[in-house]
Scaffold this motif. Structure first.
Motif, PDB file in Angstrom:
ATOM      1  N   LYS A 114      14.114  59.153  -0.377  1.00 36.72           N
ATOM      2  CA  LYS A 114      15.299  58.817  -1.178  1.00 36.72           C
ATOM      3  C   LYS A 114      16.366  58.199  -0.290  1.00 36.72           C
ATOM      4  N   PHE A 115      17.015  57.207  -0.865  1.00 33.30           N
ATOM      5  CA  PHE A 115      18.109  56.526  -0.175  1.00 33.30           C
ATOM      6  C   PHE A 115      19.404  56.837  -0.916  1.00 33.30           C
ATOM      7  N   GLU A 116      20.501  56.769  -0.164  1.00 33.04           N
ATOM      8  CA  GLU A 116      21.810  56.826  -0.815  1.00 33.04           C
ATOM      9  C   GLU A 116      22.590  55.588  -0.389  1.00 33.04           C
ATOM     10  N   PHE A 117      23.385  55.106  -1.304  1.00 32.28           N
ATOM     11  CA  PHE A 117      24.204  53.929  -1.031  1.00 32.28           C
ATOM     12  C   PHE A 117      25.664  54.238  -1.353  1.00 32.28           C
ATOM     13  N   GLY A 118      26.535  53.477  -0.704  1.00 30.98           N
ATOM     14  CA  GLY A 118      27.959  53.590  -0.990  1.00 30.98           C
ATOM     15  C   GLY A 118      28.547  52.198  -1.077  1.00 30.98           C
ATOM     16  N   VAL A 119      29.802  52.125  -1.495  1.00 29.27           N
ATOM     17  CA  VAL A 119      30.477  50.828  -1.565  1.00 29.27           C
ATOM     18  C   VAL A 119      31.683  50.884  -0.640  1.00 29.27           C
ATOM     19  N   ASP A 164      34.681  48.084   0.743  1.00 27.56           N
ATOM     20  CA  ASP A 164      35.251  46.731   0.642  1.00 27.56           C
ATOM     21  C   ASP A 164      34.369  45.835  -0.233  1.00 27.56           C
ATOM     22  N   GLY A 165      33.893  46.383  -1.320  1.00 27.57           N
ATOM     23  CA  GLY A 165      33.120  45.586  -2.280  1.00 27.57           C
ATOM     24  C   GLY A 165      31.674  45.357  -1.894  1.00 27.57           C
ATOM     25  N   GLU A 166      31.276  45.871  -0.735  1.00 24.17           N
ATOM     26  CA  GLU A 166      29.896  45.652  -0.292  1.00 24.17           C
ATOM     27  C   GLU A 166      29.075  46.939  -0.455  1.00 24.17           C
ATOM     28  N   VAL A 167      27.816  46.774  -0.881  1.00 22.16           N
ATOM     29  CA  VAL A 167      26.928  47.928  -1.016  1.00 22.16           C
ATOM     30  C   VAL A 167      26.298  48.205   0.343  1.00 22.16           C
ATOM     31  N   ILE A 168      26.478  49.425   0.855  1.00 19.12           N
ATOM     32  CA  ILE A 168      25.876  49.743   2.147  1.00 19.12           C
ATOM     33  C   ILE A 168      25.054  51.030   2.085  1.00 19.12           C
ATOM     34  N   LEU A 169      24.093  51.078   2.990  1.00 24.52           N
ATOM     35  CA  LEU A 169      23.189  52.223   3.078  1.00 24.52           C
ATOM     36  C   LEU A 169      23.927  53.357   3.802  1.00 24.52           C
ATOM     37  N   ASP A 196      19.058  44.380   9.482  1.00 26.97           N
ATOM     38  CA  ASP A 196      19.487  43.366   8.519  1.00 26.97           C
ATOM     39  C   ASP A 196      20.096  43.991   7.250  1.00 26.97           C
ATOM     40  N   ILE A 197      20.018  45.311   7.124  1.00 19.70           N
ATOM     41  CA  ILE A 197      20.569  45.968   5.927  1.00 19.70           C
ATOM     42  C   ILE A 197      21.885  46.661   6.315  1.00 19.70           C
ATOM     43  N   PRO A 198      23.008  46.253   5.728  1.00 18.19           N
ATOM     44  CA  PRO A 198      24.288  46.849   6.120  1.00 18.19           C
ATOM     45  C   PRO A 198      24.279  48.372   5.931  1.00 18.19           C
ATOM     46  N   ASN A 199      24.771  49.104   6.938  1.00 15.30           N
ATOM     47  CA  ASN A 199      24.774  50.565   6.840  1.00 15.30           C
ATOM     48  C   ASN A 199      26.107  51.141   7.316  1.00 15.30           C
ATOM     49  N   HIS A 200      26.218  52.445   7.218  1.00 16.59           N
ATOM     50  CA  HIS A 200      27.506  53.115   7.466  1.00 16.59           C
ATOM     51  C   HIS A 200      27.759  53.501   8.921  1.00 16.59           C
ATOM     52  N   ILE A 201      26.782  53.275   9.804  1.00 19.59           N
ATOM     53  CA  ILE A 201      26.916  53.785  11.177  1.00 19.59           C
ATOM     54  C   ILE A 201      28.011  53.044  11.969  1.00 19.59           C
ATOM     55  N   LEU A 202      28.893  53.824  12.573  1.00 15.06           N
ATOM     56  CA  LEU A 202      29.889  53.242  13.476  1.00 15.06           C
ATOM     57  C   LEU A 202      29.543  53.558  14.919  1.00 15.06           C
ATOM     58  N   GLU A 203      29.084  54.786  15.149  1.00 14.29           N
ATOM     59  CA  GLU A 203      28.894  55.235  16.529  1.00 14.29           C
ATOM     60  C   GLU A 203      27.873  56.369  16.581  1.00 14.29           C
ATOM     61  N   THR A 204      26.932  56.260  17.502  1.00 19.93           N
ATOM     62  CA  THR A 204      25.931  57.326  17.643  1.00 19.93           C
ATOM     63  C   THR A 204      26.125  58.106  18.950  1.00 19.93           C
ATOM     64  N   ASP A 205      27.003  57.599  19.813  1.00 20.66           N
ATOM     65  CA  ASP A 205      27.204  58.225  21.115  1.00 20.66           C
ATOM     66  C   ASP A 205      28.467  59.096  21.062  1.00 20.66           C
TER      67      ASP A 205
END
Ligand SMILES: Nc1ncnc2c1ncn2[C@@H]1O[C@H](COP(=O)(O)OP(=O)(O)O)[C@@H](O)[C@H]1O
Ligand SMILES: [Mg+2]
Length: 288
Positions: free
Chosen positions: A198-203, A205-210, A61-70
């Motif tokens: 510790k967490f890091e976040f980025g932005v 398209d205007g959205e804060v993501i993990l 439920d928390i937006p994150n940066h992952i696109l692909e793990t395979d």
């Protein structure tokens, strides 16, 4: 096919910058006191990558940066590369928010040092008489500025709020504490104490993501409930035996790092495997 040189080599990870995306690869390198050892801990990178990936999936439920793990779905020339397999993620490249969003449930490390020295944690006064490793009445947000040269700098909440604005500060703090609370509850079921992380976040398209890695032993302090006790510095589940060994060498904690005995490397490998087994056993049940 040969891999290009990484765009950036962290202490432990290699980063390939593909423009709009990044490949983050966890190597088997191990560091202590900010110094990297020449011996590798076999599979450590795979373990850390699997732990991080499992947590990202758990917090769906928390937006994150992952696109692909395979790795078989990575772009050429990275696709199916044996050096990347099982230890890499393809992620959305974001504008990084240059803060480490640290959350502490217990008084340890630099948090304990600050309290012991001046009675505060991230600048806020705590009750007198707390012990090292004592559980805090509630988790505390203790941010640090990310500093590419040298060490990160701990700052107060107010300082961070002044620098990035009330709204963004509120979002980062709320998300960090919420993830911390949920992760603590989950690992507690398998006898693990999540001391801090510790967490890091980025932005994007205007959205804060993990971003970055999530709740790995490299970014978190995990203790075994069995050996936890306030008033001591409980052994860390991964690197304690390394730290103990280093004490016996009287190494001054400056490069070059001493050689690690093969037996120690084997034990470290087993420690990482044990942590993986425990964490994956509780993250595989999806979050509600
Ligand atoms: N999605 C992302 N977008 C942009 N930067 C990221 C993203 N995920 C992680 N990073 C950054 O990539 C770098 C990973 O390097 P790392 O291995 O942690 O080395 P170190 O922390 O030793 O510099 C960090 O600077 C982190 O902030
Ligand atoms: Mg890092």
């Amino acid at each position: 096919m040969n891999l290009p040189n990484p765009s950036y080599r962290g202490k432990v990870r290699d980063i390939y910058d593909l423009g709009d995306t990044l490949i983050l690869t966890s190597s088997d390198r191990i560091s202590a006191f900010d110094v990297v050892f020449s011996q590798l801990v076999p599979d450590k990178g795979k373990v850390l990558n699997r732990i991080s990936t499992a947590w990202f999936a758990f917090f769906q439920d928390i937006p994150n940066h992952i696109l692909e793990t395979d790795v078989s779905n990575f772009p050429v020339p990275f696709r199916d590369h044996p050096d990347l397999k099982d230890r890499s993620v393809l992620v959305k490249k974001c504008k990084r928010i240059d803060y480490e969003c640290v959350v502490r449930g217990y008084l340890s490390g630099s948090g304990w040092k600050e309290y012991k020295d001046v009675g505060t944690l991230a600048g806020k006064t705590l009750p007198k008489g707390l012990q090292e490793s004592q559980k805090l009445s509630e988790p505390v947000f203790t941010p640090a500025v990310k500093n590419d040269q040298g060490h990160d700098e701990n700052i107060s909440e107010k300082e961070m709020e002044n620098r990035i604005g009330k709204e963004l500060f509120g979002i980062l703090k709320e998300k960090s504490i919420s993830i911390f609370n949920r992760a603590s509850e989950v690992v507690d079921r398998v006898g693990i104490v999540l001391c801090d992380t510790k967490f890091e976040f980025g932005v994007l398209d205007g959205e804060v993501i993990l971003i970055d890695e999530l709740l790995t032993p490299d970014s978190s302090r995990y203790w075994s409930a069995e050996t936890y006790s306030p008033g001591i510095s409980p052994p860390s589940m991964d690197k304690q035996i390394l730290r103990n060994y280093l004490e016996t060498t009287h190494w001054n904690k400056m490069p070059p790092a001493p050689d690690l005995p093969t037996d120690l490397v084997h034990v470290l490998r087993e420690k990482y495997q044990k942590i993986e087994e425990l964490i994956l056993s509780c993250t595989s049940q999806k979050s509600k």
